[in-house]
Enzyme design. Structure first.
Site, PDB file in Angstrom:
ATOM      1  N   ASN A 115       0.818  -1.218   0.000  1.00  0.00           N
ATOM      2  CA  ASN A 115       0.000   0.000   0.000  1.00  0.00           C
ATOM      3  C   ASN A 115       0.854   1.272   0.000  1.00  0.00           C
ATOM      4  O   ASN A 115       0.583   2.202  -0.747  1.00  0.00           O
ATOM      5  CB  ASN A 115      -0.958  -0.001   1.199  1.00  0.00           C
ATOM      6  CG  ASN A 115      -1.976  -1.117   1.097  1.00  0.00           C
ATOM      7  OD1 ASN A 115      -2.018  -1.833   0.099  1.00  0.00           O
ATOM      8  ND2 ASN A 115      -2.796  -1.280   2.132  1.00  0.00           N
ATOM      9  N   HIS A 161     -18.751  33.729 -32.041  1.00  0.00           N
ATOM     10  CA  HIS A 161     -19.909  32.996 -32.595  1.00  0.00           C
ATOM     11  C   HIS A 161     -19.609  32.450 -33.984  1.00  0.00           C
ATOM     12  O   HIS A 161     -20.515  32.235 -34.784  1.00  0.00           O
ATOM     13  CB  HIS A 161     -21.156  33.892 -32.673  1.00  0.00           C
ATOM     14  CG  HIS A 161     -21.446  34.637 -31.408  1.00  0.00           C
ATOM     15  ND1 HIS A 161     -22.297  34.167 -30.436  1.00  0.00           N
ATOM     16  CD2 HIS A 161     -20.959  35.809 -30.943  1.00  0.00           C
ATOM     17  CE1 HIS A 161     -22.345  35.027 -29.434  1.00  0.00           C
ATOM     18  NE2 HIS A 161     -21.529  36.024 -29.707  1.00  0.00           N
ATOM     19  N   SER A 289      -7.922  10.162 -48.795  1.00  0.00           N
ATOM     20  CA  SER A 289      -9.117   9.326 -48.697  1.00  0.00           C
ATOM     21  C   SER A 289      -8.919   8.103 -49.584  1.00  0.00           C
ATOM     22  O   SER A 289      -8.316   8.188 -50.648  1.00  0.00           O
ATOM     23  CB  SER A 289     -10.327  10.135 -49.169  1.00  0.00           C
ATOM     24  OG  SER A 289     -11.333   9.270 -49.650  1.00  0.00           O
ATOM     25  N   LYS A 295      -8.830  14.324 -51.878  1.00  0.00           N
ATOM     26  CA  LYS A 295      -8.869  14.720 -50.466  1.00  0.00           C
ATOM     27  C   LYS A 295      -7.494  14.803 -49.820  1.00  0.00           C
ATOM     28  O   LYS A 295      -6.611  14.012 -50.074  1.00  0.00           O
ATOM     29  CB  LYS A 295      -9.729  13.727 -49.660  1.00  0.00           C
ATOM     30  CG  LYS A 295     -11.209  13.779 -49.954  1.00  0.00           C
ATOM     31  CD  LYS A 295     -11.884  15.081 -49.542  1.00  0.00           C
ATOM     32  CE  LYS A 295     -12.081  15.223 -48.062  1.00  0.00           C
ATOM     33  NZ  LYS A 295     -13.017  14.247 -47.501  1.00  0.00           N
ATOM     34  N   ASN A 297      -6.858  15.344 -45.853  1.00  0.00           N
ATOM     35  CA  ASN A 297      -7.600  15.566 -44.603  1.00  0.00           C
ATOM     36  C   ASN A 297      -6.679  15.935 -43.428  1.00  0.00           C
ATOM     37  O   ASN A 297      -5.595  15.382 -43.310  1.00  0.00           O
ATOM     38  CB  ASN A 297      -8.382  14.304 -44.237  1.00  0.00           C
ATOM     39  CG  ASN A 297      -9.396  13.951 -45.304  1.00  0.00           C
ATOM     40  OD1 ASN A 297      -9.977  14.833 -45.929  1.00  0.00           O
ATOM     41  ND2 ASN A 297      -9.589  12.671 -45.540  1.00  0.00           N
ATOM     42  N   GLU A 302      -7.649  16.361 -36.250  1.00  0.00           N
ATOM     43  CA  GLU A 302      -8.905  15.697 -35.871  1.00  0.00           C
ATOM     44  C   GLU A 302      -8.657  14.665 -34.773  1.00  0.00           C
ATOM     45  O   GLU A 302      -9.436  14.535 -33.828  1.00  0.00           O
ATOM     46  CB  GLU A 302      -9.529  15.019 -37.088  1.00  0.00           C
ATOM     47  CG  GLU A 302      -9.984  16.012 -38.147  1.00  0.00           C
ATOM     48  CD  GLU A 302     -10.373  15.283 -39.422  1.00  0.00           C
ATOM     49  OE1 GLU A 302     -11.520  14.835 -39.524  1.00  0.00           O
ATOM     50  OE2 GLU A 302      -9.523  15.146 -40.314  1.00  0.00           O
ATOM     51  N   TYR A 329      -6.998   1.983   2.004  1.00  0.00           N
ATOM     52  CA  TYR A 329      -6.771   1.314   0.724  1.00  0.00           C
ATOM     53  C   TYR A 329      -7.882   0.304   0.456  1.00  0.00           C
ATOM     54  O   TYR A 329      -8.298  -0.428   1.350  1.00  0.00           O
ATOM     55  CB  TYR A 329      -5.408   0.584   0.706  1.00  0.00           C
ATOM     56  CG  TYR A 329      -5.175  -0.147  -0.605  1.00  0.00           C
ATOM     57  CD1 TYR A 329      -4.660   0.514  -1.715  1.00  0.00           C
ATOM     58  CD2 TYR A 329      -5.545  -1.478  -0.757  1.00  0.00           C
ATOM     59  CE1 TYR A 329      -4.494  -0.130  -2.933  1.00  0.00           C
ATOM     60  CE2 TYR A 329      -5.391  -2.140  -1.971  1.00  0.00           C
ATOM     61  CZ  TYR A 329      -4.863  -1.453  -3.057  1.00  0.00           C
ATOM     62  OH  TYR A 329      -4.716  -2.094  -4.261  1.00  0.00           O
ATOM     63  N   GLN A 334      -6.593  -0.341  -7.490  1.00  0.00           N
ATOM     64  CA  GLN A 334      -5.704  -0.870  -8.534  1.00  0.00           C
ATOM     65  C   GLN A 334      -6.108  -0.309  -9.905  1.00  0.00           C
ATOM     66  O   GLN A 334      -5.291  -0.181 -10.796  1.00  0.00           O
ATOM     67  CB  GLN A 334      -5.776  -2.394  -8.539  1.00  0.00           C
ATOM     68  CG  GLN A 334      -4.835  -3.038  -9.519  1.00  0.00           C
ATOM     69  CD  GLN A 334      -4.640  -4.510  -9.216  1.00  0.00           C
ATOM     70  OE1 GLN A 334      -4.078  -4.864  -8.189  1.00  0.00           O
ATOM     71  NE2 GLN A 334      -5.131  -5.364 -10.092  1.00  0.00           N
TER      72      GLN A 334
HETATM   73  N1  ARG Z   1      -1.302  -3.747  -7.272  1.00  0.00           N
HETATM   74  C1  ARG Z   1      -1.847  -3.083  -6.153  1.00  0.00           C
HETATM   75  C2  ARG Z   1      -2.486  -1.745  -6.570  1.00  0.00           C
HETATM   76  O1  ARG Z   1      -2.141  -1.276  -7.604  1.00  0.00           O
HETATM   77  C3  ARG Z   1      -0.787  -2.803  -5.154  1.00  0.00           C
HETATM   78  C4  ARG Z   1      -1.332  -2.638  -3.790  1.00  0.00           C
HETATM   79  C5  ARG Z   1      -1.916  -3.925  -3.335  1.00  0.00           C
HETATM   80  N2  ARG Z   1      -2.289  -3.874  -1.991  1.00  0.00           N
HETATM   81  C6  ARG Z   1      -3.094  -4.808  -1.476  1.00  0.00           C
HETATM   82  N3  ARG Z   1      -3.400  -4.698  -0.246  1.00  0.00           N
HETATM   83  N4  ARG Z   1      -3.599  -5.791  -2.197  1.00  0.00           N
HETATM   84  O2  ARG Z   1      -3.314  -1.191  -5.911  1.00  0.00           O
END
Ligand code: ARG
Length: 472
Positions: A115, A161, A289, A295, A297, A302, A329, A334
């Site tokens: 984490n 405008h 095109s 053409k 383009n 774009e 967390y 993820q």
């Molecule tokens: N791959 C995980 C993410 O991107 C890393 C953290 C994972 N932590 C956990 N407690 N499973 O979030």
């Protein structure tokens, strides 16, 4: 652990079997987070060095780990590393590869959780990505300032405008784009500053009981105050692993940049149409095109306009992802990486494409001159002329309205009406009224800060050159 028991050695202790194949496939992030490898290795080396300083790793243990990590990074960079989906993410792939070569690396994850590890990797990523965006934007702005410089003498109608409004120079229009990108620069700088805080040591949620030195790792990883040189740390271990503000800020900076790029693109697409024909675009950035042989383009513009939708979408995805997540967390997080990586690569690509294409945009002076010769573009200047002769502006506006109506009725251009008709509508006018319809005069009278007068434009070009050389 029976199934996949060996592979899931990082957390498998309490499980009787490993995750199913489907779960492994569903839960993996290595396919996209492997681009964090160098930040992950950088973080691990700093963490290991700190563990060595506090006596958890011996000196030779640290050297083995450092050497092993550097070797793995080399392998990754040369494309020889075998990533495994079943090892879930970049962290576990690297750690597993390391421990299989250096058994003492089993100590590396001491006082650390994925984490705070991912929070760290992403902050290192944002610092890198913001500086890449800043240099790309700087190069783009330099090209645009050059393009403005080359086209000071090209005058075109400015539009509100999408109706002809007042004359401007192509330079003034291009410098308006430069202003937008300068604000993008400020946004990426702000984002970089926000990323410059070290979360390492926050652990999974509540830090660690081990005697770690957070200041040491923060300094080693460059999380220092640019003025004082003091290390900068996150102040709350829960917030440190839950916070995704940097993600939002980075995606926001990319989305606003995308909006700016899309507006520039739209200007160019319009200018390039046969109806306007103000510019000619380089063959290298246009396509043909498959059906219509005539053409050519403006695809590069774009596509840039289109990609801005993706950048906005990525920001929305992140807002939706983080909204109402309970502290701290959650695995949902993820999903925070693909939108950010996509915004980075696409925004950078758009900036690079415009940078290469911009210097090759050619203004068609004849067509621009023809469009800007419309005397109605100076109707407001005529009202100003009346004001200078004592007419209240509201009245002057009406008078010019009446003059425009008369010119339409007589099918005579406004600047070719006879004096008597003008004097009848505005008794305060004299014979000099017609001088208003001189473009040179119109520009010469617009020399206050920010206006399109030629001296202003020179000054602004010089200011941008100085600014781009020093500050950005
Ligand atoms: N791959 C995980 C993410 O991107 C890393 C953290 C994972 N932590 C956990 N407690 N499973 O979030």
């Amino acid at each position: 652990m029976k199934k996949n028991g060996k592979e899931q050695a990082t957390w498998g202790g309490r499980f009787s079997c490993g995750p199913s194949e489907l779960m492994l496939h569903f839960g993996e992030s290595v396919s996209f987070d492997k681009i964090l490898a160098r930040f992950d290795v950088q973080g691990s080396i700093a963490h290991a060095r700190m563990l060595c300083k506090i006596g958890i790793l011996g000196k030779s243990e640290f050297s083995q780990i450092e050497r092993g990590l550097k070797k793995i990074l080399k392998k990754i960079e040369s494309g020889d590393f075998k990533w495994s989906e079943s090892l879930e993410d970049v962290h576990m792939n690297i750690e597993q590869a390391l421990t299989s070569e250096v058994p003492v690396a089993a100590k590396l994850h001491t006082a650390r959780s994925r984490n705070d590890q991912i929070a760290l990797d992403m902050r290192l990523f944002f610092k890198y990505a913001c500086s890449e965006m800043l240099s790309a934007l700087r190069l783009l702005m330099l090209e645009l300032v050059d393009l403005a410089d080359k086209n000071r003498e090209v005058f075109i109608p400015g539009y509100t405008h999408l109706q002809r409004a007042q004359p401007v120079s192509a330079a003034h229009h291009i410098l308006a784009w430069v202003e937008m990108f300068a604000r993008d620069v400020e946004r990426f700088k702000f984002c970089l500053e926000g990323a410059n805080v070290c979360p390492l040591g926050s652990g999974a949620i509540a830090g660690t009981t081990l005697p770690i030195d957070r200041l040491e790792t923060a300094s080693a990883l460059g999380f220092v105050d640019p003025d004082s040189g003091e290390p900068v740390l996150t102040g709350n271990s829960m917030d440190a692993v839950a916070d995704r503000d940097c993600f939002l800020e980075f995606a926001f900076a990319c989305a606003v940049l995308g909006v700016h790029l899309s507006r520039v693109s739209e200007d160019v697409v319009i200018w390039n149409s046969s109806e306007f024909a103000f510019v000619r675009l380089p063959d290298e950035f246009t396509t043909g095109s498959s059906l219509m042989p005539q053409k050519k383009n403006p695809d590069s513009f774009e596509l840039t306009r289109g990609k801005s939708a993706r950048l906005i979408g990525n920001l929305s995805a992140l807002f939706a992802l983080v909204k109402a997540l309970p502290m701290t967390y959650n695995r949902d997080l993820q999903e925070d990486k693909p939108p950010v990586f996509d915004s980075f690569s696409q925004a950078l690509l758009c900036v690079e494409v415009l940078r290469e294409c911009a210097p090759k945009i050619e203004f068609r002076r004849d067509k621009c001159a023809e469009a800007v010769s419309d005397p109605l573009l100076l109707a407001t200047d005529l009202a100003d002329y009346f004001v200078m002769r004592g007419v209240p502006f509201r009245k002057a506006h009406h008078m010019v309205g009446a003059i425009v109506a008369l010119s339409e009725k007589l099918k005579t251009p406004i600047d070719q009406l006879d004096d008597a008709s003008i004097f009848e509508i505005c008794p305060q006018a004299d014979k000099s009224w017609r001088s208003v319809f001189d473009l040179k005069r119109a520009f010469a009278m617009r020399e206050k800060i920010g206006m399109p007068g030629p001296k202003q434009i020179s000054e602004q070009i010089a200011n941008w050159r100085a600014e781009l050389a020093n500050n950005i």
